[in-house]
Enzyme design. Structure first.
Site, PDB file in Angstrom:
ATOM      1  N   ASP A 265     -16.213  34.129   5.101  1.00 36.76           N
ATOM      2  CA  ASP A 265     -15.397  34.131   6.313  1.00 36.76           C
ATOM      3  C   ASP A 265     -14.002  33.398   6.118  1.00 36.76           C
ATOM      4  O   ASP A 265     -13.482  32.354   5.422  1.00 36.76           O
ATOM      5  CB  ASP A 265     -15.980  33.620   7.538  1.00 36.76           C
ATOM      6  CG  ASP A 265     -17.160  34.440   7.937  1.00 36.76           C
ATOM      7  OD1 ASP A 265     -16.986  35.779   7.589  1.00 36.76           O
ATOM      8  OD2 ASP A 265     -18.003  33.990   8.497  1.00 36.76           O
TER       9      ASP A 265
ATOM     10  N   ASP B 182     -15.244  27.151   8.106  1.00 34.68           N
ATOM     11  CA  ASP B 182     -16.638  27.013   7.373  1.00 34.68           C
ATOM     12  C   ASP B 182     -16.840  27.729   6.118  1.00 34.68           C
ATOM     13  O   ASP B 182     -17.301  27.383   5.219  1.00 34.68           O
ATOM     14  CB  ASP B 182     -17.783  27.719   8.358  1.00 34.68           C
ATOM     15  CG  ASP B 182     -18.502  26.686   9.140  1.00 34.68           C
ATOM     16  OD1 ASP B 182     -18.130  25.515   8.983  1.00 34.68           O
ATOM     17  OD2 ASP B 182     -19.388  27.046   9.766  1.00 34.68           O
TER      18      ASP B 182
END
Ligand code: 0RA
Length: 640
Positions: A500, A504
């Site tokens: 992504d 994170d």
């Protein structure tokens, strides 16, 4: 046959050309070229035999191994004066290129096609040549040096009732790399000539060894076939040899064929045209093969010997087949670099129809031979099918074994070729699911990461090994890690991190890159590690869809669209994560090699040192990610 006179001889060219460019006439000046001189002279005698005027040729290799005498019992080279030049025909034949009574049209089928005209070439390339002719009851002699007459044609005053030609020659050491003849080579070649010319006797006196060998094969190529089979130590599967001899006065073609099936797993077909070996086959050989296939196939079909489920190919039919094709024709066209292939189209259908009809008849009238041949063909068909099946099961066993050693979460690609394989390492199960659905199953594999990825900077090697996510990656890549890495065993040449575009994602990407840097450095150095760039925004304007990697690109697209149409309605969608994307969307934007963007990870030695990597790992994840990505370069995706 004819009333020959000196005027039949066509005079074309002088011999200086031959000495200047010997390669043009005899292929070269090495051993094959040297021996070519001998074949030229012997073949003149063979021509006389082919035409029924001679039946014996004596070849003597003299004690020094550098000079040879060839003697035949043919008509003798004509000695009557040439009308235009008023010199003896023999002198014209030996000093003029392309001269010889056999030069005009189809008058003679010659053993070498060009032979009978080669004597002058041999003369030009010999330090000494002595021609002696017995003809019309007398014996004549003329001597030459390097093609030039050094004596007149003289009558030796030796009365004789026999006829024939004897030529002594010593190849010129100025021309040849070596003038040493090779007894074994001569022996083999001479024997083949006696196979190809049934009944021809050739006596070879080897004075270097003090040995004399005599060859005569009344069985012709049938004997040759037996010799080949014996030499190969392969028992025939049927005792009867199939052979045909087509030799009619009306036809300008003469054809001899002999064949027999053996236990050998190979095929051995020797073909000759006018005594010249056609090592690369050609139309005559093709016609032969077609005929064998058709005849055997039709016998097997009518006798219903092919069981259900067995398919019989042309190769199966010819496995173990030994054959000799000996063809004489008036205008052979040779093809290929070495002129080893017959090119006359008519030869194919000619040989095919002759062999097919005769072989069909043979099969129908020799039931025990046909049974044995049929069984032999089935044996090779079955063996071929069995070995193909074995190879197939070996492949599937290898696949199975591979599957057992691979992580359970890996969705592997079907191709086993690392060069086309790609592994997507994907963050999270839901993105992993989309990637699995959107991928190209043949070349693209997907490995979802779920749990925590250890920081390779801080963990010990044994701890790393126990980390499920990293050990899954290592297993999937198949090349080991650390000191034991074997980069050649890498199972995918593109390893692509697909995370992504949030912090994170950056964090996991950084941890993965750190791991690769510390434990799989050769993969980075070899350019196998990539980072995918999934879009963050989708923009829909009218019927068109645009993808933007980040905020900046989104604004740029919006601006561009507004410029062309200020009132355009743009629908913007931001992806929260890859998991949100439809598989089809993921495929179009990120997976498909034709449309995606990839960054190849490279290491910039100037900025990225041991210290910076170590230092970076202590700081904020997004800073680190940016740092590493700045050192990553746009991959030129060669797949596009
Ligand atoms: C030209 C014409 C004739 C025979 C020969 C050449 C001939 C050449 C060589 C070379 C070696 N041995 C040879 N034997 C014969 C035909 C002569 C005739 O019609 O009598």
């Amino acid at each position: 046959m004819s009333s020959y006179s000196g005027s039949d001889i066509i005079v074309l060219e002088g011999l200086e050309a031959v000495r200047k460019r010997p390669g043009m006439y005899i292929g070269g000046t090495g051993k094959p070229g040297l021996h070519h001189l001998l074949w030229e002279i012997v073949d003149n005698g063979v021509d006389e035999a082919v035409n029924g005027y001679a039946d014996c040729i004596n070849v003597t290799l003299h004690k020094d191994g550098k000079s040879i005498t060839v003697q035949d019992n043919g008509r003798g080279i004509p000695v009557d004066p040439h009308p235009k030049k008023n010199i003896p025909a023999l002198e014209v034949i030996l000093t003029t290129l392309h001269s010889g009574g056999k030069f005009e049209g189809d008058q003679y089928i010659t053993s070498g096609g060009l032979h009978g005209v080669g004597a002058s070439v041999v003369n030009a390339l010999s330090v000494e040549l002595v021609a002696r002719v017995q003809r019309d009851g007398s014996t004549y002699e003329q001597r030459f040096e390097r093609g030039i007459p050094v004596s007149q044609l003289i009558d030796l005053e030796k009365r004789t009732r026999s006829t024939g030609t004897q030529i002594y020659f010593a190849p010129d050491p100025e021309i040849f790399e070596s003038t040493q003849f090779d007894s074994k080579r001569i022996l083999e070649e001479l024997e083949i000539k006696t196979y190809l010319n049934r009944g021809l006797r050739i006596i070879f006196r080897d004075e270097t060894q003090g040995e004399t060998v005599e060859f005569v094969h009344d069985g012709g190529i049938v004997d040759y076939l037996g010799h080949l089979i014996e030499e190969n130590k392969t028992p025939p599967v049927h005792p009867e040899v199939f052979s045909i001899i087509q030799d009619t006065l009306e036809s300008s073609v003469r054809l001899e064929i002999a064949l027999q099936w053996t236990e050998s797993t190979k095929e051995c077909i020797k073909s000759y045209v006018n005594g010249i070996p056609t090592c690369d086959g050609g139309t005559h050989e093709q016609g032969f093969k077609d005929a064998v296939r058709t005849a055997v196939r039709s016998w097997m079909d009518t006798h219903k010997v092919i069981p259900r489920g067995v398919d019989v190919t042309s190769d199966d039919i010819r496995e173990g087949l030994f054959g000799v094709i000996n063809m004489f024709m008036s205008d052979p066209q040779f093809q290929g670099q070495t002129k080893d292939k017959l090119n006359n189209p008519s030869a194919r259908s000619y040989v095919n129809s002759l062999v097919r009809v005769a072989l069909e008849q043979f099969l129908n009238t020799h039931p025990s031979a046909s049974d044995a041949i049929g069984a032999r063909v089935l044996q090779s068909a079955r063996a071929r099918q069995a070995s193909r099946a074995a190879a197939k099961s070996a492949r599937s066993k290898a696949r199975q074994k591979r599957r057992l050693t691979l992580p359970g979460k890996l969705a592997d690609c079907s191709s086993m070729d690392p060069a086309e394989g790609e592994l997507f390492i994907v963050e999270g199960d839901s993105a992993g699911g989309s990637a699995k659905q959107g991928r190209d199953r043949k070349t693209q594999a997907v490995l979802p990461l779920r749990g925590k990825v250890l920081n390779a900077e801080q963990a010990t090697a044994s701890k790393l090994r126990n980390n499920t996510e990293l050990s899954n990656v290592t297993q999937a890549l198949g090349c080991g890690m650390g000191a034991n890495i074997e980069p050649d065993k890498l199972r995918y040449h593109k390893v692509i991190l697909l995370m992504d575009a949030d912090s994170d994602g950056h964090h996991i990407a950084t941890l993965m890159l750190t791991f690769f840097y510390r434990y799989m450095r050769p993969l980075i150095d070899r350019g196998h590690i990539f980072v995918a760039e999934p879009p963050l925004y989708r923009l829909d304007a009218g019927k068109k869809t645009y993808w933007a990697l980040d905020e900046a690109e989104k604004s740029e697209i919006e601006e561009r669209l507004r410029k062309s149409n200020s009132r355009i309605k743009i629908d913007v969608q931001r992806f929260k994560g890859l998991g949100e994307m439809m598989p089809q969307t993921l495929k179009e934007t990120t997976l498909d090699p034709a449309k995606r963007r990839l960054l190849k990870v490279t290491i910039n030695e100037k900025t990225l040192t041991e210290n910076t990597i170590a230092g970076l790992m202590g700081r904020d994840a997004s800073v680190r990610y940016r740092f590493i990505m700045e050192n990553a370069q746009m991959a030129e995706d060669l797949d596009v």
